[in-house]
Design a protein around this motif. Sequence first.
Motif, mmCIF file in Angstrom:
data_model
loop_
_atom_site.group_PDB
_atom_site.id
_atom_site.type_symbol
_atom_site.label_atom_id
_atom_site.label_comp_id
_atom_site.label_asym_id
_atom_site.label_seq_id
_atom_site.Cartn_x
_atom_site.Cartn_y
_atom_site.Cartn_z
ATOM 1 N N ALA A 312 0.827 -1.207 0.000
ATOM 2 C CA ALA A 312 0.000 0.000 0.000
ATOM 3 C C ALA A 312 0.861 1.256 0.000
ATOM 4 O O ALA A 312 0.504 2.270 -0.590
ATOM 5 N N LEU A 313 2.002 1.168 0.661
ATOM 6 C CA LEU A 313 2.900 2.315 0.763
ATOM 7 C C LEU A 313 3.619 2.586 -0.551
ATOM 8 O O LEU A 313 3.909 3.735 -0.893
ATOM 9 N N ALA A 314 3.897 1.544 -1.311
ATOM 10 C CA ALA A 314 4.764 1.668 -2.489
ATOM 11 C C ALA A 314 4.039 2.049 -3.763
ATOM 12 O O ALA A 314 4.650 2.595 -4.683
ATOM 13 N N LEU A 315 2.747 1.779 -3.847
ATOM 14 C CA LEU A 315 2.036 1.888 -5.120
ATOM 15 C C LEU A 315 1.455 3.286 -5.349
ATOM 16 O O LEU A 315 1.275 4.054 -4.404
ATOM 17 N N PRO A 316 1.139 3.619 -6.612
ATOM 18 C CA PRO A 316 0.562 4.939 -6.918
ATOM 19 C C PRO A 316 -0.920 4.999 -6.572
ATOM 20 O O PRO A 316 -1.791 5.152 -7.438
ATOM 21 N N LEU A 317 -1.226 4.862 -5.283
ATOM 22 C CA LEU A 317 -2.600 4.776 -4.797
ATOM 23 C C LEU A 317 -3.007 6.054 -4.070
ATOM 24 O O LEU A 317 -2.158 6.828 -3.626
ATOM 25 N N PRO A 387 -0.900 4.231 3.610
ATOM 26 C CA PRO A 387 -1.211 4.274 5.051
ATOM 27 C C PRO A 387 -0.443 5.353 5.818
ATOM 28 O O PRO A 387 0.225 5.076 6.813
ATOM 29 N N ILE A 388 -0.519 6.593 5.340
ATOM 30 C CA ILE A 388 0.175 7.703 5.996
ATOM 31 C C ILE A 388 -0.865 8.715 6.461
ATOM 32 O O ILE A 388 -1.672 9.184 5.657
ATOM 33 N N THR A 441 7.503 3.105 13.245
ATOM 34 C CA THR A 441 8.873 3.596 13.117
ATOM 35 C C THR A 441 9.406 3.418 11.701
ATOM 36 O O THR A 441 10.323 4.124 11.292
ATOM 37 N N GLU A 442 8.824 2.481 10.949
ATOM 38 C CA GLU A 442 9.260 2.278 9.564
ATOM 39 C C GLU A 442 8.954 3.483 8.685
ATOM 40 O O GLU A 442 9.450 3.581 7.563
ATOM 41 N N HIS A 443 8.139 4.413 9.152
ATOM 42 C CA HIS A 443 7.832 5.630 8.395
ATOM 43 C C HIS A 443 8.778 6.774 8.730
ATOM 44 O O HIS A 443 8.596 7.890 8.239
ATOM 45 N N THR A 477 8.872 12.404 8.703
ATOM 46 C CA THR A 477 8.446 11.633 7.534
ATOM 47 C C THR A 477 8.600 12.539 6.326
ATOM 48 O O THR A 477 8.162 13.688 6.361
ATOM 49 N N CYS A 478 9.200 12.012 5.269
ATOM 50 C CA CYS A 478 9.439 12.826 4.084
ATOM 51 C C CYS A 478 9.079 12.025 2.837
ATOM 52 O O CYS A 478 9.420 10.843 2.733
#
Length: 648
Positions: A312-317, A387-388, A441-443, A477-478
Motif C-alpha cells: 500500500a505504501l509503495a504503489l501509486p494509490l 497508510p500515511i 517507526t518504519e515511516h 516523515t518525508c
Amino acid sequence: MSSLLNQRDVEAAQQLRSVTRQSESIESNLITNERVIARVTDGIYRQAGSAIRELIANAYDADATWVSIKTDAPKFSRITVEDNGVGMSPDAVVHLLHNIGGSAKRTEQGQELGITSTGDPTISPKGRKLIGKLGIGIFSVSQLTHSFQIITKTQGDNFRTIVLVNLQQFADEPSNGDETEFKAGRYKVWREPTNDTDAHGTTIVLNSIRPQTRDSLRSEQLWSAIDNPLSEESAAKSLSSVPLYHIGRLDASDLHVEDRGRTQSLPWDEEDNPAEAFSKMVDSVWSYVQGRTSVKLADIFDTYLQMVWNLALALPLPYVEKNVLDETVADDWAYIYKISNATKGSAELVRSDNPLETLRELGGFSGMKHEASDFFVNIDGLSLRRPIKFRNLPLTQHVLKKPMIFLGSMREDFKGFPREVSAGPLEFEAYLFWTPKIAPTEHQGALIRIHGASGTLFDSTFLNYQVAELTRLRQITCEIFVKRGLEGALNIDRESFNTSHPHTVLLTRWLHSALRQLATAQKRQAQELREVVRYSATRSTEDRIRQIVAAANALRTDSEGVIPNVTIIRPGDKAPPLGKEISQQFRLQRLMDEIPGNNTPPSDGSLLKLKAITQVLAVYGVLDQLSPKEQDNLLGSILGVLEAESRG
C-alpha cells in the motif's frame, strides 16, 4: 514505416495466431537479450512482496483501473494477480517471452506492440507515466515460484492467449563463456476462443510457491519458536513477541490452529467492506502507539500483513485519508514552511489569509497529482491505500503541539552539460513532515516516488545524512515526488539507487539542506514556545501569589491597609527612587550575607516568593518591630529556606 520487431518474433507471432487449441500449442525456449540479465530468474528481490509489487506495476502501466490479488492464506500454495489492463497481443506475448530484460517500454517497439502510447513511448496507451522500465516485472515471480501461468486478452480479440512457464535458475545453465543468449526456462503457449470480445486484461497464476517464500509469508520462524522453545525463558520471550494481529497459522497437517476459539486475529471485522477493513488496519497502528515510545510494524502485524502494508505504501494509490499537499491551511493545524534552494538558505514560515488554500498552492507546486485516483488494488478483501496519516495524531509532552510541514521543490536542467554526463533534467516536489512521534517507526525517513511509485520505501538514514540529529530524524516523515528524471539511477531491483548518479547526488544534496533548514526552524519555534510557556507560568504564579497577599491584607486590615511595594536591589543596580506609594527596599547582597555558606545568586522564583512573604510580614506589622539589621537577618533566613527547597 518498416517494422522494428525481430523477424523471428514476427514469424512466431504469425504462427501463434493459427494455434487455437492446447493440443497444437507451440513449445520453445525462453530467451534473454544478454546472459547477465538471466540472473533475474534466481530472484533479485529481498521480499516476496516486491515481486507482487512489480506485477501490480505492470498492470498500472497497462492502464488497469483495478488489480485483484488473491491468496489462500495462510497456506500460500497459490497466488493469482488479475487486472483489467489493455492485455497483451500475440506480438507482445512473443516479444516478452523472447526478450527477458529487453523491455519495449519507452521505445518505438512499445508503440508498435500497443503497450505504450502511439504519440509518446514514455507513457501508457491512455497517458499514464510508466513506472516499469527494465522488462523484468513478469519474471519477478521467480522470487515466488518457478512455475506460473499467464492468461491475457486484448479488447476486440476473439481469442485469449495462455502461456505456461517453467523457469530454470541461472546456476542450472552450463556456460561455454561465449553465449549471448541464456535459456531461462521453457514455455508452452496457445490461444483459446472466448465469447467476451470486449473483455481485456491479464491474469498471472502462481502455482507451487517456493517453500522458503511460503514459510516467510506464514511467519513460520516466529510460530516455530513458540511451539518449540529451547527453554522456559525463550518460551516466555517468544510468546511476548507474538504480533497483535495475524492471519493465523497451520499445524504439521496444514490444519488451522485455534487460539482461544479463533484461528486468526485481525484489526477489522468480517462484515467490513474492503475500504473500511484497510482503514481499521491503519487505525490499529495509531491506537497501539498510545502510551508507547515507539511502535514497529513487526510488533503489530505478522509477515503477511506487513507485506500488505508495504504494498500500500509503495504503489501509486490514493492516501488513506488525504495527501498532505491537498490539506488546506484552515484551522491553523500546522506550521507551514517553504524550503529555500539558496546556498545556506533558511526555511521561511508562510501564512495564508485564505483558509481554503491548499499546501500544494501555498508551496507553489504544480497541480500534478502524485497518486492515481483511478487505480485500485484489492488483496484478499483489503482495498489498499497509502497508510500515511497527517491529522489527529496523538498528543505528546513536546512543547510543539502542532506538526511542522516543510514544502520544497527543485528543477535542474543541467544546462551546459552533455546529457551523457548529466542524465538529463531532474524535477521533483517534496514535503518534510515533523511531529514528535512517527508511527510506525518504519515511516521515519525519506521515501522517493518516481511517477507516484516507490520500491525503496522509507530510508531512515535520509540518504546517509551524517549530522548528529538522531532524535529529530526519528520525528520526520518525508516524501519526494519525482516528476522527471532519476529513473536512470534506479538499480535493477528498483529498491535502491546508484549513489554516484548525478540525479541521486543532486537530490541528496537538496534533502540534506532541507533537513538542516528543518532543524534550525524547529529549534527556533520550540524555543519561542518554551519562552511563552515559561512567561505564562511565571505570570500565573505571580497572579496566585498576588491573590494570597491581597487575601492576607483583607483578613488583617479589612482591606484598609496598604500593601507595600517591596523592591530587592541586585548587586550593581541603582536603588529606584521612592514614589508616593509605600515602598520597602532591601539589598540582595545583604540578604545573601545572612545565609551561611551560600554565595550562589538566588532564583527568580525564590525572590518572587520572598517579596510576597515580605509584604505579608509588613501587612501584619512584623517588620515594624525589627531593626534594619534584624529585617535583613529574617529575610535572609527565609530566602535561604526558599533556596534550599527549590534546589533540594
